[in-house]
Design an enzyme around this catalytic site. Structure first.
Site, short mmCIF file in Angstrom:
data_model
loop_
_atom_site.label_atom_id
_atom_site.label_comp_id
_atom_site.label_asym_id
_atom_site.label_seq_id
_atom_site.Cartn_x
_atom_site.Cartn_y
_atom_site.Cartn_z
NE ARG A 78 -7.18 34.96 21.84
CZ ARG A 78 -5.99 35.44 21.48
NH1 ARG A 78 -5.35 34.93 20.42
NH2 ARG A 78 -5.41 36.40 22.17
CG HIS A 122 -4.17 41.29 19.57
ND1 HIS A 122 -4.49 39.94 19.54
CD2 HIS A 122 -2.93 41.38 19.03
CE1 HIS A 122 -3.50 39.26 18.99
NE2 HIS A 122 -2.54 40.12 18.67
CD GLU A 167 1.48 37.09 21.73
OE1 GLU A 167 1.38 35.94 21.31
OE2 GLU A 167 2.05 38.01 21.10
CG ASN A 293 -1.05 33.51 22.31
OD1 ASN A 293 -2.05 32.84 22.53
ND2 ASN A 293 -1.10 34.80 22.03
CE1 TYR A 295 2.16 31.70 16.36
CE2 TYR A 295 2.31 32.90 18.43
CZ TYR A 295 1.63 32.60 17.27
OH TYR A 295 0.42 33.19 17.01
CD GLU A 348 -1.97 34.75 18.96
OE1 GLU A 348 -0.81 34.72 18.46
OE2 GLU A 348 -2.52 35.80 19.33
#
Length: 445
Positions: A78, A122, A167, A293, A295, A348
């Site tokens: 990606r 991005h 995002e 994504n 985290y 991610e």
């Protein structure tokens, strides 16, 4: 335990990067400036005073980097395209030398049997569009749709997936809400309006790409998290509900319910966005996949000062609590709230760590544990019926970590920025061996 988990035979395994963080070659071959070129060249904006002019020099070292990707045994990569590399002003003339770079990259990936998953945006808006108003201008959404159409027209038959945005929460809230990211604006009302224009641009781009009859699956990538109250107090519970609405439902509801969450609209008050008739019909275009994504989680506290998460299994070098079970909780909650949720990719997942080279090796054992536990919780979500199709580890290699500069290392490959040497960390070798074990399980089945 992870070694014994069996994922579906057609599950996609990959690594991920983004253009501005690795490419360098900031003005090579006709590339125009982006807002991140401008922002990072002011040393006051970046914690270590660096910029992205060279980064990992991937523009010149892409063959070496693709060989590195292939050595891991992944089947997918990606990456993002730098809009100003292929259209220097963000409108008008296309830059063929810029497109040629991505063609060469795709050729190299094809030759290695690695599927290409492209992100169109991005965070690196062409500076020319910023001068015209950037994402505060509704016209930028239409320029983005033009760009998406051209990319899909040229490369749509060579890409497994195309994501419109990565995002948008960050673009809006860090770029316009608190000035941590480019273009460096701190205005809550602007941030909320920008979030609407980003979603609108997504919908317009979906329409323009569909018009090319591309074979690629089309979608968007959101950064999402759970929001937990720090205590059982009513105040903390209310804060957690508002955080879930403002950060997650604010992007998911327009995509899947053609509306913004009422809790957020009430909280935003006069800062609520200007919405034109038909906008939600454009935004809620059918998508083939949703990129997630993940985290960390948010822990919400009404106390002063607010209570912090205890971090039972530690924190990353970004100061983020390691909370793998949040991935299961997030995915299952999304499945329950959105019956029309499409297939999901974890686009991610990874961590920043203080990585040191000793005797030519990097023993990043905490990162191995981070990835291992998140793979387990991802599989737990799949066992609960969430349709997860793939996992992309962030990141392939250390890179320019936005306003942290080169001080934070997310890679499973260490980059010595002085020499541009790449050194696979212990986590890269673990990931390689894990994928090889998955392959053996498939063959034995």
């Amino acid at each position: 335990m992870t070694d014994s988990i069996r994922f579906p035979a057609n599950f996609t395994w990959g690594v991920a990067t983004s253009a501005f963080q690795i490419e360098g070659a900031a003005d090579a071959d006709g590339k125009g400036p982006s807002i991140w070129d401008t922002f990072s060249r002011n040393p006051a904006n970046i914690k270590d005073g660096t910029n992205g002019d060279v980064a990992c020099d991937h523009y010149n070292r892409y063959r070496e980097d693709v060989a590195l990707i292939a050595s891991l045994g992944v089947d997918a990569y990606r990456f993002s395209m730098a809009w100003s590399r292929v259209q220097p002003a963000g409108k008008g003339a296309w830059n063929e030398k810029g497109f040629d770079f991505y063609k060469r990259l795709l050729d190299e990936l094809d030759a290695r049997g690695i599927a290409s998953h492209l992100t169109l945006y991005h965070w690196d808006l062409p500076q020319g569009l910023q001068i015209d108003g950037g994402w505060m201008s509704r016209d930028t959404a239409h320029r983005f749709a033009d760009y998406a159409h051209e990319v899909a027209r040229r490369f749509g038959d060579r890409l497994a997936t195309i994501a419109t945005h990565n995002e948008p929460w960050c673009t809006a809230n860090l770029g316009y809400g608190n000035a941590q990211f480019a273009p460096g604006v701190a205005d809550k009302k602007q941030a909320i309006q920008v979030s609407h224009h980003l979603l609108l641009s997504h919908g317009l781009a979906m329409q323009s790409m569909r018009a090319t009859n591309t074979e690629a699956d089309l979608g968007i990538v959101l950064n999402l998290w759970t929001a937990d109250p720090a205590t059982d107090s009513e105040a903390d519970r209310k804060l957690a509900a508002l955080e879930w609405a403002n950060s997650n439902e604010w992007f998911l509801d327009p995509l899947f319910k053609k509306r913004y969450p009422e809790l957020s609209l009430q909280a935003h008050g006069a800062n609520a966005p200007d919405i034109q008739e038909g906008d939600f019909d454009i935004i809620a275009q059918p998508i083939d996949f949703l990129g997630v994504n993940y985290y960390r989680r948010e822990v919400m506290s009404a106390e002063d000062p607010p209570r912090k998460p205890v971090g039972g299994i530690g924190f990353t070098d970004m100061g983020w609590e390691i909370y793998p079970q949040g991935l299961t909780e997030l995915l299952v909650k999304m499945k329950d709230e959105y019956p029309n949720l499409p297939p999901v990719y974890i686009t991610e997942n990874g961590m920043a760590a203080v990585d040191v080279v000793e005797d030519g090796q990097v023993a990043d054992n905490q990162r191995i544990e981070y990835v291992r536990t998140h793979l387990e919780t991802m599989k737990a979500a799949m066992d609960h019926g969430v349709d997860v199709r793939g996992y992309f580890l962030w990141s392939l290699m250390d890179n320019f970590e936005w306003n942290s500069g080169y001080a934070k290392r997310f890679g499973i490959v260490y980059v010595d920025y002085a020499t541009q040497q790449r050194i696979p960390k212990a986590s890269a070798l673990w990931y390689r061996d894990f994928l090889a074990a998955q392959q053996r399980q498939r063959q034995a089945a």
